[in-house]
Design an enzyme around this catalytic site. Sequence first.
Site, PDB file in Angstrom:
ATOM      1  N   GLU A 228      17.452  73.250 -41.850  1.00 55.60           N
ATOM      2  CA  GLU A 228      18.854  73.079 -42.366  1.00 55.60           C
ATOM      3  C   GLU A 228      19.500  71.707 -41.425  1.00 55.60           C
ATOM      4  O   GLU A 228      20.074  70.868 -41.998  1.00 55.60           O
ATOM      5  CB  GLU A 228      19.824  74.115 -42.150  1.00 55.60           C
ATOM      6  CG  GLU A 228      21.040  74.153 -42.881  1.00 55.60           C
ATOM      7  CD  GLU A 228      21.975  75.219 -42.623  1.00 55.60           C
ATOM      8  OE1 GLU A 228      23.083  75.120 -43.293  1.00 55.60           O
ATOM      9  OE2 GLU A 228      21.665  76.081 -42.478  1.00 55.60           O
TER      10      GLU A 228
ATOM     11  N   TYR B  41      45.288  56.114 -36.285  1.00 51.63           N
ATOM     12  CA  TYR B  41      44.267  56.850 -37.165  1.00 51.63           C
ATOM     13  C   TYR B  41      43.057  56.683 -37.030  1.00 51.63           C
ATOM     14  O   TYR B  41      42.170  57.628 -37.139  1.00 51.63           O
ATOM     15  CB  TYR B  41      44.818  56.786 -38.693  1.00 51.63           C
ATOM     16  CG  TYR B  41      46.322  56.840 -38.666  1.00 51.63           C
ATOM     17  CD1 TYR B  41      47.066  57.572 -38.364  1.00 51.63           C
ATOM     18  CD2 TYR B  41      46.788  55.994 -39.982  1.00 51.63           C
ATOM     19  CE1 TYR B  41      48.368  57.498 -38.765  1.00 51.63           C
ATOM     20  CE2 TYR B  41      47.987  56.096 -40.451  1.00 51.63           C
ATOM     21  CZ  TYR B  41      48.789  56.845 -39.623  1.00 51.63           C
ATOM     22  OH  TYR B  41      50.407  56.831 -39.940  1.00 51.63           O
TER      23      TYR B  41
ATOM     24  N   LEU C 159      29.628  76.227 -38.392  1.00 53.72           N
ATOM     25  CA  LEU C 159      31.075  75.645 -38.281  1.00 53.72           C
ATOM     26  C   LEU C 159      32.294  76.193 -37.261  1.00 53.72           C
ATOM     27  O   LEU C 159      32.968  75.337 -36.584  1.00 53.72           O
ATOM     28  CB  LEU C 159      31.583  75.986 -39.519  1.00 53.72           C
ATOM     29  CG  LEU C 159      31.048  75.411 -40.947  1.00 53.72           C
ATOM     30  CD1 LEU C 159      32.040  75.980 -42.140  1.00 53.72           C
ATOM     31  CD2 LEU C 159      31.353  73.755 -40.884  1.00 53.72           C
ATOM     32  N   GLU C 160      32.094  77.521 -36.960  1.00 53.94           N
ATOM     33  CA  GLU C 160      32.984  78.051 -35.978  1.00 53.94           C
ATOM     34  C   GLU C 160      32.750  77.291 -34.419  1.00 53.94           C
ATOM     35  O   GLU C 160      33.831  76.851 -34.005  1.00 53.94           O
ATOM     36  CB  GLU C 160      32.702  79.276 -35.603  1.00 53.94           C
ATOM     37  CG  GLU C 160      33.112  80.080 -36.820  1.00 53.94           C
ATOM     38  CD  GLU C 160      31.918  80.323 -38.002  1.00 53.94           C
ATOM     39  OE1 GLU C 160      31.982  81.286 -38.854  1.00 53.94           O
ATOM     40  OE2 GLU C 160      31.008  79.614 -38.026  1.00 53.94           O
TER      41      GLU C 160
ATOM     42  N   LYS D 221      32.365  72.778 -44.370  1.00 55.13           N
ATOM     43  CA  LYS D 221      30.962  72.665 -45.041  1.00 55.13           C
ATOM     44  C   LYS D 221      30.906  72.242 -46.545  1.00 55.13           C
ATOM     45  O   LYS D 221      30.885  73.146 -47.145  1.00 55.13           O
ATOM     46  CB  LYS D 221      29.729  73.395 -44.447  1.00 55.13           C
ATOM     47  CG  LYS D 221      28.439  72.909 -44.590  1.00 55.13           C
ATOM     48  CD  LYS D 221      27.505  73.956 -43.929  1.00 55.13           C
ATOM     49  CE  LYS D 221      26.187  73.525 -43.625  1.00 55.13           C
ATOM     50  NZ  LYS D 221      25.355  74.301 -42.752  1.00 55.13           N
TER      51      LYS D 221
END
Length: 122
Positions: free
Chosen positions: A21, A54, A73-74, A101
């Site tokens: 992955e 930005y 993700l965490e 994601k």
Amino acid sequence: MYRLDVTNFRVWVSIGVSEQERYHKQPILVSVSLVFREEPKVCSTDEISDGICYAALVSLIEQTAANHPCALLERLAKVLLEKLEESLAQFVCKIDLRVSKERPPIPNLLSPVSFSISKEVP
């Protein structure tokens, strides 16, 4: 309250539980909301040098994500939040962050999976 929102900035990162992955970079959407301690000087001066650029903000997000491969993700959200806090603590009193994601490897899941984290900055 003065707040700057950057929504759905796409970053390509190595993320995932398995090596397979993580092999190909995947699109992650990052949204951040910065609550300022006081009225930003740029509101009065109209000078970009008095505000948060930005381009510099999204570059910081992109570089941090690229240099910190994560399985989940965490973890990526925490790494990004820590870097944003380190860079912006003198200006902001709160940071809200959402990491999504776009294409999780789950059959029939048609929308992104997201993790949100929020922190009051002392």
